[in-house]
Design a protein around this motif. Structure first.
Motif, PDB file in Angstrom:
ATOM      1  N   MET A   1     -14.244  -3.055   2.242  1.00 43.97           N
ATOM      2  CA  MET A   1     -13.013  -2.407   2.705  1.00 43.97           C
ATOM      3  C   MET A   1     -12.700  -2.860   4.128  1.00 43.97           C
ATOM      4  SD  MET A   1     -11.995   1.643   2.792  1.00 43.97           S
ATOM      5  CE  MET A   1     -13.433   2.117   3.735  1.00 43.97           C
ATOM      6  N   ASP A   2     -11.451  -3.232   4.362  1.00 47.05           N
ATOM      7  CA  ASP A   2     -11.018  -3.679   5.682  1.00 47.05           C
ATOM      8  C   ASP A   2     -10.416  -2.491   6.433  1.00 47.05           C
ATOM      9  OD1 ASP A   2     -10.108  -4.924   7.925  1.00 47.05           O
ATOM     10  OD2 ASP A   2      -8.784  -6.340   6.905  1.00 47.05           O
ATOM     11  N   THR A   3     -11.224  -1.855   7.280  1.00 45.20           N
ATOM     12  CA  THR A   3     -10.750  -0.668   7.996  1.00 45.20           C
ATOM     13  C   THR A   3      -9.691  -0.998   9.042  1.00 45.20           C
ATOM     14  OG1 THR A   3     -12.597  -0.867   9.552  1.00 45.20           O
ATOM     15  CG2 THR A   3     -12.920   0.558   7.639  1.00 45.20           C
ATOM     16  N   ARG A   4      -9.491  -2.296   9.334  1.00 39.78           N
ATOM     17  CA  ARG A   4      -8.432  -2.670  10.277  1.00 39.78           C
ATOM     18  C   ARG A   4      -7.056  -2.304   9.743  1.00 39.78           C
ATOM     19  NH1 ARG A   4      -9.839  -8.873  11.017  1.00 39.78           N
ATOM     20  NH2 ARG A   4      -9.982  -8.566   8.761  1.00 39.78           N
ATOM     21  N   ALA A   5      -6.968  -2.108   8.434  1.00 40.87           N
ATOM     22  CA  ALA A   5      -5.696  -1.703   7.833  1.00 40.87           C
ATOM     23  C   ALA A   5      -5.215  -0.374   8.403  1.00 40.87           C
ATOM     24  CB  ALA A   5      -5.843  -1.599   6.315  1.00 40.87           C
ATOM     25  N   MET A   6      -6.150   0.453   8.871  1.00 37.37           N
ATOM     26  CA  MET A   6      -5.780   1.760   9.410  1.00 37.37           C
ATOM     27  C   MET A   6      -4.960   1.644  10.686  1.00 37.37           C
ATOM     28  SD  MET A   6      -7.092   3.414   7.004  1.00 37.37           S
ATOM     29  CE  MET A   6      -6.710   5.074   7.552  1.00 37.37           C
ATOM     30  N   PHE A   7      -5.073   0.482  11.378  1.00 31.43           N
ATOM     31  CA  PHE A   7      -4.285   0.287  12.596  1.00 31.43           C
ATOM     32  C   PHE A   7      -2.797   0.128  12.284  1.00 31.43           C
ATOM     33  CE2 PHE A   7      -8.442  -1.269  14.303  1.00 31.43           C
ATOM     34  CZ  PHE A   7      -8.581  -0.285  15.262  1.00 31.43           C
ATOM     35  N   SER A   8      -2.456  -0.027  11.001  1.00 29.51           N
ATOM     36  CA  SER A   8      -1.045  -0.129  10.618  1.00 29.51           C
ATOM     37  C   SER A   8      -0.358   1.232  10.648  1.00 29.51           C
ATOM     38  CB  SER A   8      -0.923  -0.734   9.213  1.00 29.51           C
ATOM     39  OG  SER A   8      -1.493  -2.025   9.164  1.00 29.51           O
ATOM     40  N   LEU A   9      -1.142   2.303  10.649  1.00 35.10           N
ATOM     41  CA  LEU A   9      -0.573   3.642  10.734  1.00 35.10           C
ATOM     42  C   LEU A   9      -0.074   3.899  12.149  1.00 35.10           C
ATOM     43  CD1 LEU A   9      -3.281   5.630   8.728  1.00 35.10           C
ATOM     44  CD2 LEU A   9      -1.049   4.853   7.911  1.00 35.10           C
ATOM     45  N   SER A  10       0.936   4.732  12.268  1.00 39.32           N
ATOM     46  CA  SER A  10       1.525   5.019  13.570  1.00 39.32           C
ATOM     47  C   SER A  10       0.859   6.239  14.208  1.00 39.32           C
ATOM     48  CB  SER A  10       3.027   5.275  13.418  1.00 39.32           C
ATOM     49  OG  SER A  10       3.615   5.580  14.657  1.00 39.32           O
ATOM     50  N   TYR A  11       0.493   6.100  15.476  1.00 37.89           N
ATOM     51  CA  TYR A  11      -0.107   7.191  16.238  1.00 37.89           C
ATOM     52  C   TYR A  11       0.598   7.291  17.586  1.00 37.89           C
ATOM     53  CZ  TYR A  11      -3.996   6.528  12.946  1.00 37.89           C
ATOM     54  OH  TYR A  11      -4.765   6.392  11.821  1.00 37.89           O
ATOM     55  N   GLY A  12       0.443   8.430  18.230  1.00 35.87           N
ATOM     56  CA  GLY A  12       0.977   8.600  19.572  1.00 35.87           C
ATOM     57  C   GLY A  12      -0.148   8.665  20.584  1.00 35.87           C
ATOM     58  N   VAL A  13       0.208   8.974  21.828  1.00 39.40           N
ATOM     59  CA  VAL A  13      -0.789   9.197  22.877  1.00 39.40           C
ATOM     60  C   VAL A  13      -0.419  10.514  23.557  1.00 39.40           C
ATOM     61  CG1 VAL A  13      -1.952   8.281  24.909  1.00 39.40           C
ATOM     62  CG2 VAL A  13      -0.999   6.705  23.216  1.00 39.40           C
TER      63      VAL A  13
END
Length: 209
Positions: free
Chosen positions: A1-13
């Protein structure tokens, strides 16, 4: 599983702040989401081991500050990389208090809101807080910072309104730090080309970015 895919989700700060037992503390988080509009419910996810999280669990409320793009990275470092167990994060820092006495920030923020926690869910490494928003206001006209913006800024890139530009690769002289900005691609320069500042050969240049 490529967990880098999770960086495609949008997050705030965001900065989540709380006052409990006469002590203020706050930390950087990246997950705060509006769940419903009527009633106005939101949920916040925080690392369970954080002191701020443990204080919120005791008090049952928190204040959330939405950081804007003009927020200095030093602020994120102060509230995200230092532990309130070892440092008073509010020493010399100006903040305001909401109706529950929890701290929030007006400078370098786009908005702030307060939440009374009604449900807490243990997610293993994190804790999910769900609750009703009791206060909310715009605190500035700046664009809210996303987590992608933060990663770009931390890497030396620039972020314009509505556009994120990754850091540019550049060839830098390792002797005098001259940055090559000629029209000819650096790789295509002749091998006998030399730095115009220190007269060192092309071989001393290093690629940065």
């Amino acid at each position: 599983m490529d967990t880098r895919a999770m960086f495609s989700l949008s997050y705030g700060v965001f900065i989540a702040g709380v006052e409990e037992g006469g002590r203020k503390n706050a930390c950087i988080i990246n997950t705060a989401v509006q769940a419903t509009s009527n009633p106005l419910i939101m949920h916040v996810t925080m690392l369970k081991s954080n002191l701020t999280t443990q204080m919120i669990r005791k008090k049952g409320s928190l204040a959330l500050s939405v950081l804007s793009l003009d927020c200095p990275l030093s602020v994120i470092g102060d509230f995200g990389l230092r532990s309130g167990r070892d440092h008073d994060k509010f020493d010399g820092v100006s903040c305001s208090l909401d109706g529950n006495g929890n701290p929030y920030f007006e400078q370098n923020t786009a908005a702030r809101m307060s939440m009374n926690v009604s449900t807490m869910i243990d997610l293993g490494s994190h804790c999910l807080f769900i609750g009703e928003v009791t206060e909310a206001e715009r605190t500035g006209d700046g664009k809210p910072m996303t987590y992608a913006d933060y990663r770009t800024l931390k890497s030396g890139g620039t972020v314009a309104a509505g556009e994120t530009k990754p850091p540019q690769k550049r060839w830098v002289c390792s002797v005098c730090h001259y940055v090559y900005d000629g029209e000819i691609p650096f790789e295509e320069l002749p091998e006998d080309w030399k730095c115009p500042v220190c007269n060192q050969p092309k071989s001393v240049f290093v690629l940065e970015g």
